[in-house]
Design a protein around this motif. Structure first.
Motif, PDB file in Angstrom:
ATOM      1  N   UNK A  57       0.830  -1.199   0.000  1.00  0.00           N
ATOM      2  CA  UNK A  57       0.000   0.000   0.000  1.00  0.00           C
ATOM      3  C   UNK A  57       0.862   1.245   0.000  1.00  0.00           C
ATOM      4  N   UNK A  58       0.284   2.350  -0.398  1.00  0.00           N
ATOM      5  CA  UNK A  58       1.049   3.587  -0.515  1.00  0.00           C
ATOM      6  C   UNK A  58       1.573   4.085   0.831  1.00  0.00           C
ATOM      7  N   UNK A  59       0.965   3.663   1.917  1.00  0.00           N
ATOM      8  CA  UNK A  59       1.428   4.109   3.229  1.00  0.00           C
ATOM      9  C   UNK A  59       2.257   3.049   3.949  1.00  0.00           C
ATOM     10  N   UNK A  60       2.628   1.982   3.247  1.00  0.00           N
ATOM     11  CA  UNK A  60       3.391   0.900   3.871  1.00  0.00           C
ATOM     12  C   UNK A  60       4.844   1.331   4.042  1.00  0.00           C
ATOM     13  N   UNK A  61       5.424   1.139   5.227  1.00  0.00           N
ATOM     14  CA  UNK A  61       6.815   1.565   5.443  1.00  0.00           C
ATOM     15  C   UNK A  61       7.831   0.786   4.611  1.00  0.00           C
ATOM     16  N   UNK A  62       7.445  -0.364   4.058  1.00  0.00           N
ATOM     17  CA  UNK A  62       8.371  -1.141   3.233  1.00  0.00           C
ATOM     18  C   UNK A  62       8.180  -0.873   1.739  1.00  0.00           C
ATOM     19  N   UNK A  63       7.467   0.185   1.406  1.00  0.00           N
ATOM     20  CA  UNK A  63       7.237   0.535   0.008  1.00  0.00           C
ATOM     21  C   UNK A  63       8.560   0.774  -0.729  1.00  0.00           C
ATOM     22  N   UNK A  64       9.470   1.489  -0.092  1.00  0.00           N
ATOM     23  CA  UNK A  64      10.818   1.701  -0.605  1.00  0.00           C
ATOM     24  C   UNK A  64      11.797   1.051   0.371  1.00  0.00           C
ATOM     25  N   UNK A  65      12.302  -0.096  -0.021  1.00  0.00           N
ATOM     26  CA  UNK A  65      13.192  -0.844   0.866  1.00  0.00           C
ATOM     27  C   UNK A  65      14.599  -0.241   0.846  1.00  0.00           C
ATOM     28  N   UNK A  66      15.158  -0.083   2.028  1.00  0.00           N
ATOM     29  CA  UNK A  66      16.535   0.395   2.153  1.00  0.00           C
ATOM     30  C   UNK A  66      17.513  -0.731   2.487  1.00  0.00           C
ATOM     31  N   UNK A  67      16.973  -1.840   2.983  1.00  0.00           N
ATOM     32  CA  UNK A  67      17.757  -3.028   3.305  1.00  0.00           C
ATOM     33  C   UNK A  67      16.880  -4.235   3.067  1.00  0.00           C
TER      34      UNK A  67
END
Length: 250
Positions: free
Chosen positions: A88-98
């Motif tokens: 979803x657009x508000x999911x914290x894993x939308x853009x993964x950093x690790x």
């Protein structure tokens, strides 16, 4: 893999096919648009070729399965590491950093404006296409195709050949699909290797919210790494899917 700057965010085929099923593939490719960090996320080519960047073998399986079912197929044509279309657009894993031990440098400093740019150019067009195809049949059922790696780094091997995922909010097809797969002799995960419900994901948006029958199939990626494996699993899964849907009375 980079793609032309004007490459669409999704692709579809078989839109005129008559089956109730719509086959989707959220994590189909590892393509990175050139307008995202020059087309390079800053990780090694070997990492871009593994499961963290896309679902290995899933697109070939999805297309073969859709053809076997005489159903349309739609898939996202960008890497999940650019922006994850199954979030979803508000999911914290939308853009993964690790992800699975790999740092994603191009995402480390991605701000709200960059997130919005990727949503608008990639994530939202894909979901608009999926919504349109889902609505094109009055009795649509959705089959989402994914693949999983046999073993995450530092974790034990995964024993399943296939995993059937479904939400606790809709168990009309999932448990029957698990039973049908096990009856074929396949080592089948029941909401394994992942839990089948995630608020805002593709199934939540396009199936649960509209009451559409649905199932998410995960196939271990070493089994579908080449065209032969993809076709073989499409031929195996298609009659099982058709039988479970017919038997549901939905």
């Amino acid at each position: 893999m980079t793609c032309p700057p004007d490459a669409p965010a999704f692709a579809a085929e078989g839109e005129a096919r008559p089956a109730r099923w719509l086959v989707t593939c959220d994590h189909a490719t590892n393509r990175v648009p050139p307008w995202v960090n020059g087309g390079d996320l800053g990780i090694a080519a070997a990492d871009m070729a593994r499961h963290i960047a896309y679902d290995v073998g899933a697109l070939g399986l999805a297309r073969a399965l859709a053809a076997r079912l005489d159903a349309p197929a739609v898939w996202a044509d960008f890497s999940r590491l650019v922006i994850d279309p199954n979030r979803g657009e508000d999911d914290p894993t939308l853009l993964m950093r690790l992800y699975d031990g790999t740092v994603i440098p191009a995402n480390r400093n991605a701000d709200a404006a960059e997130r919005e740019r990727r949503l608008e150019r990639l994530h939202r067009p894909y979901h608009r296409a999926l919504a349109r195809l889902a609505a094109a049949h009055p009795a649509r059922a959705i089959c989402a195709i994914h693949s999983f790696t046999p073993q995450l780094r530092g974790r034990p091997p995964r024993p399943w050949a296939v995993g059937i995922l479904y939400s606790h909010r809709d168990e009309r097809l999932g448990p029957a699909m698990v039973a049908a797969c096990r009856a074929q002799g396949w080592v089948t995960g029941d909401n394994q290797p992942y839990n089948g419900h995630l608020d805002g994901d593709s199934i939540d948006r396009h199936a649960l919210a509209q009451g559409r029958p649905n199932v998410l199939i995960e196939v271990r990626n070493d089994l579908i790494a080449d065209q032969g494996g993809q076709q073989a699993w499409a031929d195996r899964l298609a009659p099982v899917l058709e039988g479970v849907l017919a038997g549901s009375g939905l």
